[in-house]
Design a protein around this motif. Structure first.
Motif, PDB file in Angstrom:
ATOM      1  N   ILE A   1       0.840  -1.205   0.000  1.00 16.13           N
ATOM      2  CA  ILE A   1       0.000   0.000   0.000  1.00 16.13           C
ATOM      3  C   ILE A   1       0.867   1.244   0.000  1.00 16.13           C
ATOM      4  N   SER A   2       1.980   1.217   0.740  1.00 17.14           N
ATOM      5  CA  SER A   2       2.886   2.362   0.784  1.00 17.14           C
ATOM      6  C   SER A   2       3.434   2.687  -0.603  1.00 17.14           C
ATOM      7  N   ARG A   3       3.690   1.670  -1.390  1.00 16.80           N
ATOM      8  CA  ARG A   3       4.223   1.904  -2.740  1.00 16.80           C
ATOM      9  C   ARG A   3       3.184   2.550  -3.652  1.00 16.80           C
ATOM     10  N   ILE A   4       1.944   2.113  -3.531  1.00 17.19           N
ATOM     11  CA  ILE A   4       0.912   2.625  -4.431  1.00 17.19           C
ATOM     12  C   ILE A   4       0.372   3.983  -3.984  1.00 17.19           C
ATOM     13  N   THR A   5       0.675   4.385  -2.743  1.00 16.77           N
ATOM     14  CA  THR A   5       0.192   5.681  -2.255  1.00 16.77           C
ATOM     15  C   THR A   5       1.357   6.640  -2.034  1.00 16.77           C
ATOM     16  N   TYR A   6       2.108   6.458  -0.951  1.00 15.44           N
ATOM     17  CA  TYR A   6       3.172   7.402  -0.587  1.00 15.44           C
ATOM     18  C   TYR A   6       4.241   7.518  -1.666  1.00 15.44           C
ATOM     19  N   ASP A   7       4.744   6.382  -2.169  1.00 12.12           N
ATOM     20  CA  ASP A   7       5.847   6.436  -3.129  1.00 12.12           C
ATOM     21  C   ASP A   7       5.430   7.102  -4.432  1.00 12.12           C
ATOM     22  N   ILE A   8       4.231   6.793  -4.916  1.00 12.62           N
ATOM     23  CA  ILE A   8       3.777   7.416  -6.164  1.00 12.62           C
ATOM     24  C   ILE A   8       3.501   8.899  -5.949  1.00 12.62           C
ATOM     25  N   ASP A   9       2.977   9.263  -4.786  1.00 11.09           N
ATOM     26  CA  ASP A   9       2.776  10.684  -4.486  1.00 11.09           C
ATOM     27  C   ASP A   9       4.102  11.436  -4.437  1.00 11.09           C
ATOM     28  N   THR A  10       5.137  10.788  -3.921  1.00 11.53           N
ATOM     29  CA  THR A  10       6.468  11.411  -3.883  1.00 11.53           C
ATOM     30  C   THR A  10       6.981  11.658  -5.292  1.00 11.53           C
ATOM     31  N   VAL A  11       6.795  10.690  -6.178  1.00 15.42           N
ATOM     32  CA  VAL A  11       7.194  10.858  -7.576  1.00 15.42           C
ATOM     33  C   VAL A  11       6.386  11.974  -8.223  1.00 15.42           C
ATOM     34  N   ASN A  12       5.104  12.032  -7.927  1.00 17.58           N
ATOM     35  CA  ASN A  12       4.224  13.058  -8.480  1.00 17.58           C
ATOM     36  C   ASN A  12       4.698  14.450  -8.083  1.00 17.58           C
ATOM     37  N   SER A  13       5.054  14.612  -6.813  1.00 16.42           N
ATOM     38  CA  SER A  13       5.532  15.903  -6.326  1.00 16.42           C
ATOM     39  C   SER A  13       6.792  16.335  -7.064  1.00 16.42           C
ATOM     40  N   SER A  14       7.659  15.381  -7.352  1.00 18.29           N
ATOM     41  CA  SER A  14       8.907  15.691  -8.050  1.00 18.29           C
ATOM     42  C   SER A  14       8.635  16.125  -9.483  1.00 18.29           C
ATOM     43  N   ILE A  15       7.710  15.436 -10.146  1.00 22.55           N
ATOM     44  CA  ILE A  15       7.406  15.771 -11.541  1.00 22.55           C
ATOM     45  C   ILE A  15       6.825  17.175 -11.646  1.00 22.55           C
ATOM     46  N   SER A  16       5.924  17.512 -10.728  1.00 16.40           N
ATOM     47  CA  SER A  16       5.224  18.802 -10.813  1.00 16.40           C
ATOM     48  C   SER A  16       6.091  19.985 -10.428  1.00 16.40           C
ATOM     49  N   SER A  17       7.145  19.768  -9.634  1.00 11.55           N
ATOM     50  CA  SER A  17       7.955  20.907  -9.181  1.00 11.55           C
ATOM     51  C   SER A  17       9.422  20.786  -9.550  1.00 11.55           C
ATOM     52  N   ASP A  18      10.034  19.658  -9.241  1.00 13.09           N
ATOM     53  CA  ASP A  18      11.480  19.523  -9.438  1.00 13.09           C
ATOM     54  C   ASP A  18      11.869  19.577 -10.913  1.00 13.09           C
ATOM     55  N   LEU A  19      11.056  18.979 -11.798  1.00 12.26           N
ATOM     56  CA  LEU A  19      11.399  18.993 -13.214  1.00 12.26           C
ATOM     57  C   LEU A  19      11.431  20.411 -13.766  1.00 12.26           C
ATOM     58  N   ILE A  20      10.484  21.252 -13.298  1.00 10.15           N
ATOM     59  CA  ILE A  20      10.478  22.650 -13.743  1.00 10.15           C
ATOM     60  C   ILE A  20      11.742  23.347 -13.283  1.00 10.15           C
ATOM     61  N   GLN A  21      12.111  23.120 -12.029  1.00  6.48           N
ATOM     62  CA  GLN A  21      13.303  23.777 -11.489  1.00  6.48           C
ATOM     63  C   GLN A  21      14.563  23.315 -12.201  1.00  6.48           C
ATOM     64  N   VAL A  22      14.637  22.019 -12.494  1.00  7.94           N
ATOM     65  CA  VAL A  22      15.825  21.503 -13.170  1.00  7.94           C
ATOM     66  C   VAL A  22      15.943  22.080 -14.575  1.00  7.94           C
ATOM     67  N   SER A  23      14.839  22.043 -15.334  1.00  3.02           N
ATOM     68  CA  SER A  23      14.883  22.566 -16.702  1.00  3.02           C
ATOM     69  C   SER A  23      15.142  24.067 -16.714  1.00  3.02           C
ATOM     70  N   SER A  24      14.523  24.786 -15.781  1.00  2.58           N
ATOM     71  CA  SER A  24      14.769  26.224 -15.690  1.00  2.58           C
ATOM     72  C   SER A  24      16.217  26.508 -15.326  1.00  2.58           C
ATOM     73  N   ALA A  25      16.767  25.683 -14.427  1.00  2.00           N
ATOM     74  CA  ALA A  25      18.155  25.869 -14.005  1.00  2.00           C
ATOM     75  C   ALA A  25      19.115  25.694 -15.169  1.00  2.00           C
ATOM     76  N   VAL A  26      18.866  24.677 -16.001  1.00  2.00           N
ATOM     77  CA  VAL A  26      19.742  24.425 -17.146  1.00  2.00           C
ATOM     78  C   VAL A  26      19.734  25.609 -18.102  1.00  2.00           C
ATOM     79  N   ILE A  27      18.544  26.096 -18.416  1.00  2.00           N
ATOM     80  CA  ILE A  27      18.423  27.223 -19.353  1.00  2.00           C
ATOM     81  C   ILE A  27      19.037  28.486 -18.759  1.00  2.00           C
TER      82      ILE A  27
END
Length: 588
Positions: free
Chosen positions: A132-158
Motif C-alpha cells: 500500500i505504501s508503494r501505491i500511495t506514498y511512493d507514487i505521491d512522492t514521484v508526483n511531487s517531483s514531476i510537478s515541481s522539481d522537473l520545472i526547477q531543473v529545466s529552468s536551471a539548465v536554461i
C-alpha cells in the motif's frame, strides 16, 4: 554516519530513470510545450540584468547627472519582460501539474493492474502495508517531483547556459573565475550525492516497513488485546518508528550538507568577481553598468546551481520512491496462458494427482510424493496435522503454485495445459479466512456471478442459513457492508461467503475449514444443504472437526506431504491407524 549495508544501495538508478522517462514520453507534446514555455520564460527573465546595466550606465559621475529618460526607458522594458516571464511561468506551472496528474494516474493504474497479475506467492512474502505504501506514498512522492522539481531543473539548465553566454559577451576575462568554481561545485555535488543516495533508499524502505507493521497491528487489534500485548506492541512500534525516523533524519541531515557547501563555493566566486571587476573597471575594460549586469548574471548563474543542490534531496527521495514502484512493476507476473493451452469445458470433475512434489522454498519440501484420485461427484475430505500440506494441495489444484514434479489432471487434462481462467472458474471456493468488500450484501453475494437474479441469491442465502438474518436487516439485501464486513460477525461473514460460492455453476467445490466460524448445529444444517446443492459435483473439504466429514465418499489422511491412509470413515476406523488416532484424540 553508519556505513550503509549492501542491500540498501539502489540497484538500478539508470533503469528507473528510463522507465520514468517512458511515462513522461506518453505526454511528449505537452512536455514539448512545457519546454518551450520554460525556454521563453527564462529568456525573458535573462534580459532583465542586461537592461539594468544599460540603466545604470545612464547615470554619469557627479551630482544630478542622470539621464532619467534612459533610466525609465530601460526600467519600463524590464517590467514588460518580467511580466511576460511571470505569465509564461504561471502557464508552465499549470501545465506541469496536469502532466504530473496524468503520470500519477497512469502509474497508479499500472501498479494496481500489476497487483492483479502477480502470483499469490508475491503476497505471501510481502507485507500488505508495504505494498500500500508503494501505491500511495511512493507514487505521491514521484508526483511531487514531476510537478515541481522537473520545472526547477529545466529552468536551471536554461538559466545557467543563458547567464554564461551573457557573461561571456560582457567580459570573457571574468568568466575565467568560473573555470575553477564550477568544477569544484560539480565534483562536490557528485561526491555528496553519492554518499547520500543510499540513505534516501533506506528512508523509503523503512517507511514501507513501518506502514506494513501498522497495517498488521490495526487489522489484528482484537487478538492483540486478547493476549494483552498492547505494551509489547507499543515497544515494537517504537523500534520501527525510531528506525523510520532515524532513516529520515540521516537522509535529510546529510542531504542538507549539499546546499551550504555549494553555496559557499559560489559565494567565493562572487567575491572574486568583485575584486577582478574593480581591477577591470580601473583599466577601462568595463563600465559600472557592465559590472552590475555581470554580477546579476553571476547570481543567476550560481543561483540555479545552489537550487540544484537544494532540490537534489527531493530528487533522490523521488528516485528512491520510483525505484520501489518500478521494482513492483518489474516483478514477474503470473505466467500467461499460451496459444497451445485449451479451455476446460464440459467439466465432469475427475481429478488425479500423480507423484506430486512441491516446496515453497528449497530448504523445506511440503509435499514429497503425493498421489490421489477424486472421482467426479464425490465428496473428498482431506485431514491431517497442521503443516501436513492440506492447504498446499488446494493451492496446487487452483494453480496458485505449480508443482516441481509430478502431474495434476482434471478430466484427463494436465492442468499446465489448461487456461487458468477456465480452470479456476471450474471451482467454487470457500476459505477459512472470509473476505467481503465494501458494498451491499447483494453485490457481495453476486461477486462471482454478476448476472445472478434475486431469486437465485435468495435461494443460495436460504441454503446457507443466512437469509433469515438478511431479511431482518432494515435494508435487507441492500444493506451496506463496511470494509471487510466489520459491521457483521465472523460467522455471518462465513455464511455469506458460502452462499456466494453456492451461486456459482462450478462443477468442483473447495471448502477449506469453511464452517469453522459457525456453531455445530448450523454447520450440520449447512452440510446437509451443501450436500443437496453440490450433488454430482466434486467436493474437496479440508476439516479439522472429523465429525463433519464422516459421510465423505473418500477421506484422505495426509501427513508430511504424503497420503498415508485413504478410505471411508468406517474403513479407516477399522484399521485403527492414523485416522483412528486422530478421531480418538479429538473425542476423548
Amino acid at each position: 554516519m553508519r556505513r550503509s549495508q549492501k542491500f540498501e544501495k539502489p540497484q538500478n538508478r539508470k533503469g528507473t530513470l528510463i522507465q520514468l522517462g517512458g511515462y513522461l514520453m506518453r505526454y511528449k507534446w505537452q512536455l514539448l510545450a512545457a519546454i518551450t514555455l520554460t525556454i521563453g520564460s527564462n529568456l525573458l527573465a535573462l534580459v532583465g540584468p542586461l537592461l539594468s546595466g544599460y540603466a545604470i550606465d545612464a547615470i554619469e559621475l557627479g551630482t544630478g547627472r542622470v539621464d532619467f529618460s534612459q533610466v525609465f526607458y530601460y526600467a519600463a522594458w524590464m517590467v514588460v519582460f518580467y511580466i511576460g516571464s511571470a505569465g509564461l511561468t504561471y502557464v508552465l506551472e499549470v501545465m506541469m501539474i496536469r502532466i504530473s496528474r496524468q503520470v500519477t494516474f497512469a502509474m497508479r493504474k499500472d501498479v494496481f493492474n500489476k497487483l492483479m497479475d502477480l502470483p499469490v506467492g508475491y503476497f505471501d512474502v510481502h507485507q500488505t502495508g508495504d505494498v500500500i505504501s508503494r501505491i500511495t506514498y511512493d507514487i505521491d512522492t514521484v508526483n511531487s517531483s514531476i510537478s515541481s522539481d522537473l520545472i526547477q531543473v529545466s529552468s536551471a539548465v536554461i538559466t545557467v547556459l543563458g547567464s554564461f553566454l551573457m557573461m561571456l559577451a560582457i567580459s570573457p576575462q571574468l568568466v575565467l573565475i568560473f573555470a575553477f568554481t564550477v568544477p569544484a561545485s560539480i565534483l562536490m555535488s557528485r561526491y555528496l550525492v553519492k554518499k547520500t543516495r543510499p540513505l534516501f533508499s533506506r528512508r523509503s524502505r523503512k517507511l514501507g516497513e513501518l506502514n506494513g507493521f501498522v497495517e498488521e497491528m490495526v487489522s489484528g487489534q482484537k487478538t492483540l488485546k486478547i493476549y494483552d500485548q498492547e505494551e509489547h506492541t507499543i515497544e515494537k512500534f517504537n523500534i520501527k518508528n525510531k528506525q523510520a525516523v532515524n532513516a529520515y533524519y540521516n537522509a535529510e541531515y546529510y542531504g542538507s550538507m549539499i546546499y551550504p557547501t555549494i553555496n559557499f563555493i559560489n559565494n567565493i566566486s562572487l567575491a572574486c568577481i568583485s575584486v577582478f571587476g574593480a581591477l577591470l573597471y580601473l583599466a577601462g575594460a568595463m563600465s559600472i553598468g557592465q559590472i552590475s549586469s555581470f554580477v546579476l548574471y553571476s547570481r543567476k548563474f550560481s543561483g540555479p546551481i545552489n537550487e540544484m543542490a537544494n532540490i537534489m534531496n527531493d530528487l533522490q527521495s523521488s528516485l528512491a520512491a520510483a525505484e520501489r514502484v518500478f521494482a513492483l512493476l518489474n516483478e514477474l507476473s503470473e505466467a500467461r496462458d499460451t496459444d497451445t493451452m485449451i479451455d476446460l469445458s464440459s467439466v465432469k470433475g475427475d481429478i488425479v494427482l500423480k507423484n506430486v512434489r512441491f516446496s515453497y522454498d528449497a530448504n523445506q519440501v511440503i509435499i514429497k510424493n503425493l498421489s490421489l484420485e477424486a472421482e467426479a461427484g464425490k465428496l473428498i475430505a482431506i485431514v491431517g496435522p497442521t503443516g501436513a500440506g492440506k492447504t498446499t494441495i488446494i493451492n496446487l489444484l487452483m494453480r496458485f503454485y505449480d508443482t516441481q514434479a509430478g502431474t495434476i489432471s482434471v478430466d484427463g487434462n494436465e492442468v499446465r495445459g489448461l487456461t487458468r481462467d477456465s480452470l479456476r472458474k471450474s471451482f467454487a471456493m470457500v476459505l477459512q479466512d472470509t473476505w467481503v468488500f465494501h458494498g451491499t450484501i447483494f453485490e457481495n453475494l453476486t461477486y462471482g456471478k454478476e448476472n445472478a437474479t434475486m431469486a437465485e441469491v435468495v435461494a443460495a442465502a436460504k441454503a446457507a442459513r443466512i437469509h433469515s438474518y438478511i431479511a431482518h436487516l432494515p435494508q435487507g439485501y441492500d444493506t451496506i457492508l463496511r470494509d471487510d464486513g466489520t459491521n457483521i460477525s465472523k460467522g455471518q461473514k462465513q455464511l455469506l461467503t458460502i452462499a456466494r460460492a453456492m451461486l456459482l455453476d462450478a462443477k468442483m467445490l473447495i471448502l477449506d475449514e469453511a464452517t469453522s466460524n459457525v456453531d455445530t448445529r448450523t454447520e450440520k444444517k449447512i452440510q446437509e444443504a451443501m450436500r443437496q446443492l453440490m450433488k454430482d459435483k466434486t467436493c474437496f473439504v479440508i476439516a479439522h472437526r472429523l465429525s463433519t466429514i464422516q459421510n465423505a465418499d473418500l477421506i484422505l489422511v495426509v501427513d508430511q506431504g504424503d497420503v498415508v491412509e485413504q478410505g471411508t470413515h468406517a474403513e479407516l476406523m477399522k484399521r485403527q491407524g492414523h485416522y483412528w488416532q486422530m478421531y480418538q484424540a479429538q473425542f476423548e
